[in-house]
Design a protein around this motif. Structure first.
Motif, mmCIF file in Angstrom:
data_model
loop_
_atom_site.group_PDB
_atom_site.id
_atom_site.type_symbol
_atom_site.label_atom_id
_atom_site.label_comp_id
_atom_site.label_asym_id
_atom_site.label_seq_id
_atom_site.Cartn_x
_atom_site.Cartn_y
_atom_site.Cartn_z
ATOM 1 N N PHE A 37 -22.263 67.070 -17.104
ATOM 2 C CA PHE A 37 -23.090 66.947 -15.901
ATOM 3 C C PHE A 37 -24.366 66.217 -16.282
ATOM 4 C CE2 PHE A 37 -26.393 68.302 -13.000
ATOM 5 C CZ PHE A 37 -25.779 68.173 -11.772
ATOM 6 N N ILE A 39 -27.883 63.737 -14.972
ATOM 7 C CA ILE A 39 -28.741 63.112 -13.972
ATOM 8 C C ILE A 39 -29.005 61.702 -14.486
ATOM 9 C CG2 ILE A 39 -30.967 63.149 -12.793
ATOM 10 C CD1 ILE A 39 -29.090 65.465 -11.957
ATOM 11 N N ALA A 103 -26.471 62.464 -9.476
ATOM 12 C CA ALA A 103 -25.891 63.564 -10.253
ATOM 13 C C ALA A 103 -24.449 63.165 -10.519
ATOM 14 C CB ALA A 103 -25.953 64.873 -9.460
#
Ligand code: 9YT
Length: 127
Positions: A37, A39, A103
């Motif tokens: 995950f 950003i 994201a």
């Protein structure tokens, strides 16, 4: 349980910087979640060819605006609230009109330091 802030990741080796973008990789393979995950910030005025031949990626736009072009020439406006999923390992080009923030989720998870090769591919690294 893992609790981690974007600001601490940005000060760590989990922040990976490439010519057109930077990525704060909050969850990686070593975290054992089965996905990573990130950003991701894509810089204004850049054009990036990508091809996640070894991964699936879902990309949710939180800020900024740009254009996504598929290999067949289809163009999509990407703006906050839009998600694109590269479910067919699709080659694509992202043109960021303004600075864009996303994201992003990768399956299989990234190990940590992956950047695009000349074809826009991330290598499949030992998990
Ligand atoms: C939007 C996009 O895919 N940019 C490339 C970076 C990638 N999302 C990453 O490694 O976080």
């Amino acid at each position: 349980m893992i609790v981690r802030s974007l600001s601490e990741v940005e000060k760590s080796p989990r922040r990976v910087v490439a010519p057109n973008w930077e990525s704060a990789r909050i969850l990686l393979s070593s975290d054992g979640m089965g996905f990573s995950f990130h950003i991701t910030t894509v810089y204004a005025g850049t054009e990036t060819h990508m091809w996640y031949r070894n991964h699936l990626e879902a990309v949710y736009c939180m800020e900024g605006e740009g254009e996504l072009e598929a290999q067949d020439g289809t163009r999509h406006l990407i703006k906050p609230g839009t998600l694109y999923a590269l479910d067919q390992h699709d080659q694509h080009v992202l043109r960021a009109r303004t600075t864009m923030r996303f994201a992003c989720v990768f399956n299989p998870p990234l190990v940590g330091d992956e950047v695009h090769d000349a074809e826009g591919v991330y290598p499949l690294k030992e998990q």
